[in-house]
Structure formats: C-alpha cells, structure tokens
Scaffold this motif. Structure first.
Motif, short mmCIF file in Angstrom:
data_model
loop_
_atom_site.label_atom_id
_atom_site.label_comp_id
_atom_site.label_asym_id
_atom_site.label_seq_id
_atom_site.Cartn_x
_atom_site.Cartn_y
_atom_site.Cartn_z
N HIS A 75 131.55 25.42 11.59
CA HIS A 75 131.91 25.77 10.43
C HIS A 75 133.50 26.29 10.41
N ARG A 76 133.88 26.37 11.95
CA ARG A 76 135.40 27.02 12.01
C ARG A 76 136.39 26.63 11.15
N ASP A 77 136.72 25.10 10.84
CA ASP A 77 137.61 24.68 10.05
C ASP A 77 137.49 25.22 8.48
N LEU A 78 136.37 25.19 8.05
CA LEU A 78 136.00 25.53 6.65
C LEU A 78 136.17 27.00 6.72
N PHE A 79 135.79 27.95 7.68
CA PHE A 79 136.14 29.46 7.41
C PHE A 79 137.65 29.70 7.83
N LEU A 80 138.37 29.03 8.55
CA LEU A 80 139.60 29.28 8.64
C LEU A 80 140.32 29.14 7.25
N ALA A 81 140.21 27.90 6.68
CA ALA A 81 140.76 27.56 5.33
C ALA A 81 140.26 28.48 4.21
N HIS A 82 139.14 28.86 4.56
CA HIS A 82 138.50 29.99 3.31
C HIS A 82 137.91 31.03 4.08
N PRO A 83 138.53 32.06 4.56
CA PRO A 83 137.87 33.18 5.05
C PRO A 83 137.05 34.04 4.27
N GLU A 84 137.25 33.89 2.95
CA GLU A 84 136.28 34.66 1.93
C GLU A 84 134.94 34.08 2.00
N LYS A 85 134.61 33.10 2.67
CA LYS A 85 133.23 32.25 2.66
C LYS A 85 132.44 32.81 3.87
N TYR A 86 132.98 33.58 4.75
CA TYR A 86 132.42 34.22 6.02
C TYR A 86 132.56 35.68 5.76
N PRO A 87 131.45 36.25 4.82
CA PRO A 87 131.53 37.66 4.92
C PRO A 87 130.62 38.16 6.27
N VAL A 88 130.70 39.53 6.56
CA VAL A 88 129.90 40.20 7.47
C VAL A 88 128.88 40.65 6.54
N LEU A 89 127.66 40.47 7.12
CA LEU A 89 126.57 40.69 5.98
C LEU A 89 125.51 41.46 7.05
N PRO A 90 124.82 42.44 6.30
CA PRO A 90 124.06 43.46 6.92
C PRO A 90 122.86 42.57 7.42
N ARG A 91 122.16 42.98 8.58
CA ARG A 91 121.27 42.12 9.31
C ARG A 91 120.00 42.41 8.29
N PHE A 92 119.65 43.18 7.51
CA PHE A 92 118.62 43.30 6.51
C PHE A 92 118.67 42.44 5.13
N GLN A 93 119.78 41.86 5.06
CA GLN A 93 120.09 41.01 3.85
C GLN A 93 119.60 39.46 4.07
N ASN A 94 118.42 39.20 3.48
CA ASN A 94 118.01 37.96 3.52
C ASN A 94 118.54 36.61 2.86
N VAL A 95 119.08 36.89 1.77
CA VAL A 95 119.28 35.86 0.78
C VAL A 95 120.53 34.93 1.61
#
Length: 181
Positions: A106-126
């Motif tokens: 997914h590198r190219d997508l996330f570099l183009a749209h960094p907002e699509k890769y949030p840091v998520l807490p490990r307990f968040q399952n969604v």
C-alpha cells in the motif's frame, strides 16, 4: 516520535492515483509474501532481515503514554517501521510483518493519501475489517508462516508449531485453521 508525526505513511502495490481497494486482494498479498520467503526452507522466517533488505529500517521504540495501546506503525516518508520495544518477541515479529505488508502492498496509496493510514490503538477492531488491514494481516500470516512450510507439519501440536515459527499460539491456531493440507 509523537502520534501526530505518525500520520504520514504508505505501502507499495498501488499507483499514486489508484483508489483504495474495495475488497481484499488475497492472492496479491499471498504472492507478495511468498516471493519474499521462497529461499527459506525452515522456520523461523527472518522477518526483520527481510523487511530491512527491502528498503525499510525497523526501529524498536517506546511510545510513551501510548505504549500500552500501540504495537507499531509504518512511517512511509522515512521508510521506517516502528515496533513497540516492550511487546513480546512474537508480537514484535507480527507487527513487523503486518506493517511491512502495508509497506509492500500500500505504500504508493499511503504516500499519495497519508490520511488513509492512521495510527490505531491495538484494541480497536473495526479497521481490521477494511481491505487494506485484511491484506496486511494476510501478508503477515503468509510471511511468518508460509503454507509450504506449515503443510508438512501442520498436525503437530499448535504450541510446538508456534514456538518453531516464533509466532503466538493464537496466530498459529488461525494459520493452521486457514491453511489447507
């Protein structure tokens, strides 16, 4: 590293103009992982070395106040995978494999749209149900426990297999259940 600094990431299987996948590309994730483990004939798979030989630096970090909540993340702009230094080794290996999956798929997508890769807490399952998270998880499972190495021994006790492959018992239970003999 602050959590705010961690919101600029990407992995590599999309052209920058490509859209986020609507469904998980299981074959793509498996083939990508299998191509990286083809030379290995016995477990455990050296995930740290594989990641670093493919252009990322793995950093074992203390996430401060977020340490209990974050297993790791990928910083795509600096080509670094950050891994919680206090997690068990098996968890660290899975985190490296999962975040490296984002890097590879997914590198190219996330570099183009960094907002699509949030840091998520490990307990968040969604988010685990999104196609990109499913792909990263499937990539990690195939990277750490290649089906071709598991099949000949998959009827051994799960705890024994987990120890040999250096993964958690839970991860191995899923892998044995999902790999066809």
């Amino acid at each position: 590293m602050t959590m705010a600094q961690a919101h600029h990431y990407g992995g590599g299987g999309f052209a920058p103009s490509s859209a986020e996948p609507k469904v998980a590309r299981w074959d793509h994730a498996k083939k990508s992982a299998d191509s990286l483990t083809a030379l290995y004939t016995t477990p455990p798979i050296p995930v740290l070395e594989i990641a670093e030989s493919n252009g990322v630096n793995v950093v074992f970090a203390d996430f401060g106040k977020q340490n209990e909540m974050v297993a790791g993340f990928c910083d795509f702009k600096t080509a670094r995978l950050y891994v919680n230094k206090d997690d068990r080794v098996e968890r660290q290996f899975f985190t490296i494999a999962h975040e490296f999956g984002h890097w590879m798929l997914h590198r190219d997508l996330f570099l183009a749209h960094p907002e699509k890769y949030p840091v998520l807490p490990r307990f968040q399952n969604v988010p685990a149900h999104t196609p990109m998270e499913q792909e990263a998880n499937y990539f990690a499972a195939n990277l750490l426990v290649p089906a071709r190495l598991l099949r000949p021994v998959m009827h051994a006790p799960v705890t024994y297999l987990a120890n040999i492959f250096r993964v958690s018992k839970t991860m191995m239970e899923y892998r044995v259940k999902n790999v066809r003999a």
